[in-house]
Scaffold this motif. Structure first.
Motif, short mmCIF file in Angstrom:
data_model
loop_
_atom_site.label_atom_id
_atom_site.label_comp_id
_atom_site.label_asym_id
_atom_site.label_seq_id
_atom_site.Cartn_x
_atom_site.Cartn_y
_atom_site.Cartn_z
N ARG A 364 32.89 -38.01 75.96
CA ARG A 364 31.86 -38.35 74.98
C ARG A 364 32.38 -38.13 73.56
O ARG A 364 33.03 -37.13 73.27
N THR A 365 32.09 -39.08 72.68
CA THR A 365 32.31 -38.91 71.25
C THR A 365 30.97 -38.54 70.64
O THR A 365 30.05 -39.37 70.58
N THR A 383 25.63 -36.36 78.89
CA THR A 383 25.91 -37.73 79.30
C THR A 383 27.22 -38.19 78.68
O THR A 383 27.69 -37.63 77.68
N ASP A 384 27.81 -39.25 79.27
CA ASP A 384 29.04 -39.79 78.73
C ASP A 384 28.74 -40.86 77.69
O ASP A 384 27.56 -41.08 77.31
N ASP A 385 29.77 -41.56 77.21
CA ASP A 385 29.59 -42.54 76.14
C ASP A 385 28.74 -43.73 76.57
O ASP A 385 28.26 -44.49 75.73
N ARG A 386 28.57 -43.91 77.87
CA ARG A 386 27.74 -45.01 78.37
C ARG A 386 26.35 -44.54 78.78
O ARG A 386 25.58 -45.30 79.37
N GLY A 387 26.03 -43.27 78.45
CA GLY A 387 24.71 -42.75 78.74
C GLY A 387 24.50 -42.27 80.15
O GLY A 387 23.38 -41.97 80.56
N ARG A 388 25.58 -42.17 80.93
CA ARG A 388 25.47 -41.73 82.32
C ARG A 388 25.60 -40.21 82.41
O ARG A 388 26.50 -39.64 81.78
N PRO A 389 24.75 -39.55 83.18
CA PRO A 389 24.88 -38.09 83.33
C PRO A 389 26.23 -37.74 83.95
O PRO A 389 26.68 -38.39 84.89
N VAL A 390 26.86 -36.72 83.40
CA VAL A 390 28.12 -36.24 83.97
C VAL A 390 27.81 -35.10 84.93
O VAL A 390 26.72 -34.52 84.91
N SER A 391 28.75 -34.77 85.76
CA SER A 391 28.53 -33.76 86.80
C SER A 391 28.63 -32.35 86.25
O SER A 391 29.18 -32.13 85.15
N SER A 392 28.13 -31.39 87.01
CA SER A 392 28.29 -29.98 86.65
C SER A 392 29.76 -29.63 86.53
O SER A 392 30.61 -30.19 87.23
N GLY A 393 30.05 -28.68 85.65
CA GLY A 393 31.43 -28.25 85.51
C GLY A 393 31.76 -27.81 84.10
O GLY A 393 30.88 -27.69 83.23
#
Length: 414
Positions: A364-365, A383-393
């Protein structure tokens, strides 16, 4: 981005702010040395060489021999002549010890609190550059489940709280160790966080029932093992037994403080819930380090950074030179607030605030554009740059500006 006007320093004599920082480690070193000490010493050295600690407090030290062996065969073998041990109390059952890098801190005093089980040890430390002092308590509470053991833990921490409540309210206190507490609802944990002079706080604000709960996978500290060898627990990563708690003076952004973003269960990538730390690749440390943690002990080392401002008087007006990067809450769910401070030298140049996976892949920027000296903030919603949730970690936060950079760790717990 939130904008705050740069600080203008116009006095004839001003102070350039810099920080004195130490890396503090708490680690249950599993009945050290016992019969396997010589085998485990290289594993401890491997882990500590990647952390670079300045103070190490240890639980399950077996008497003065354990203290001396860890000092001589781990720390001073790793860095010859660089380490010393603080006051040591050889009490009932296993013991606790404090080791420090010579010159990084000064040990002013030490003692212990008697309990019916394992005693609670304390040391008074001073940071030599800033002159800031703080007290460290190290404890290893009664183990195992059941109301009887919960009441024994409560009795132990009540002795601690009674002592903390008699201290000068301005003395910062850090409490570390293997608490053997399964969840925040336990009476012992509630006692530690009870209001009063000696009230303690969780720097990462993660209350809950931690035992066998995947929601807290990224902050579990025991056990990195599922196979039985050399003693210790073998249940896989499913407990938050090891913690570092502090009084408000270490969290109020004034003087000496613990940096919450630095709070780390070292080696836990959030992806090994209920399994061994070496079951598959590790996302935050090299596999060789994960293997060393696994072989050394049935607990992960806990790491925090302690910071104190150091002022240098100079003549004439000077630019703001201090920098800062922090996130709270951390670990977080669903979002975290990121704050930063840029020096005047950054003004007008490029600025980027980026989130990476430990592998180096950008996720993500958060910010990109011209830098402005002073304070700023933003948020990340996981979320990432495309708005998708990222995983735990664990994720790496990277702040870049013209002529400088800072990094930190973010832990997302879904």
């Amino acid at each position: 981005m939130k904008r705050i006007l740069p600080v203008l320093l116009l006095a004839f004599v001003v102070t350039i702010a810099s920080a004195e920082e130490i890396t503090f480690v708490s680690w249950n070193i599993l009945n050290f040395p016992g019969s396997t000490g010589a085998i485990r010493e290289p594993e401890f050295r491997t882990v500590l060489s990647t952390i670079g600690p300045d103070v190490v407090v240890a639980e399950e030290v077996l008497g003065t021999n354990g203290r001396d062996d860890f000092l001589d065969h781990v720390l001073n073998t790793l860095e010859p002549g660089a380490w010393a041990a603080g006051f040591f109390h050889d009490g009932y059952d296993t013991d606790r010890a404090l080791f420090y890098r010579i010159g990084a801190v000064e040990v002013l005093d030490g003692g212990w609190l008697d309990t019916a089980l394992r005693d609670i040890d304390w040391w008074l430390l001073r940071l030599p550059q800033s002159g800031e002092t703080f007290r460290v308590y190290v404890m290893h509470l009664k183990a195992s489940t059941g109301s009887d053991n919960e009441q024994k833990r409560l009795a132990e921490v009540t002795i601690l709280r009674n002592n903390l409540d008699t201290l000068d309210a301005s003395l910062p206190v850090l409490v570390a160790g293997d608490l053997n507490i399964y969840g925040a609802s336990e009476p012992a944990y509630q006692k530690l966080l009870e209001s009063g002079v000696g009230q303690l706080h969780d720097p990462i604000e993660q209350p809950g029932e931690w035992h066998d709960n995947a929601s807290f996978a990224a902050i579990h500290t025991q056990s990195p093992r599922t196979s039985s060898f050399g003693g210790g627990a073998t249940g896989g990563m499913d407990d938050r037994f090891d913690q570092i708690l502090v009084t408000d003076d270490l969290l109020n952004d004034s003087g000496i403080e613990l940096l919450p973003a630095s709070y780390t269960a070292y080696g836990n990538d959030g992806a090994h819930f209920n399994t061994s730390l070496i079951n598959g690749p590790n996302g935050v440390v090299p596999d060789s380090v994960a293997e060393a943690i696994h072989a050394a002990s049935d607990h992960l080392p806990m790491i925090v950074t302690i910071s104190a401002p150091v002022g240098t008087a100079v003549a004439g007006p000077v630019p703001v030179r201090e920098t800062r990067l922090a996130a709270a809450p951390n670990p977080f769910n669903p979002s975290t607030r990121i704050t930063f401070l840029l020096p005047e030298s950054a003004d007008g140049g490029p600025l980027s605030l980026l989130v990476y996976e430990p592998s180096g892949r950008r996720v993500r920027t958060l910010l990109e554009g011209p830098a402005r000296a002073g304070e700023g903030d933003t948020a990340w919603d996981g979320t990432d740059d495309r708005g998708r949730p990222v995983s735990s970690g664990v994720y790496i936060l990277r702040l870049l500006w013209n002529g400088g950079s800072q990094s930190g760790r973010l832990v997302l717990v879904r």
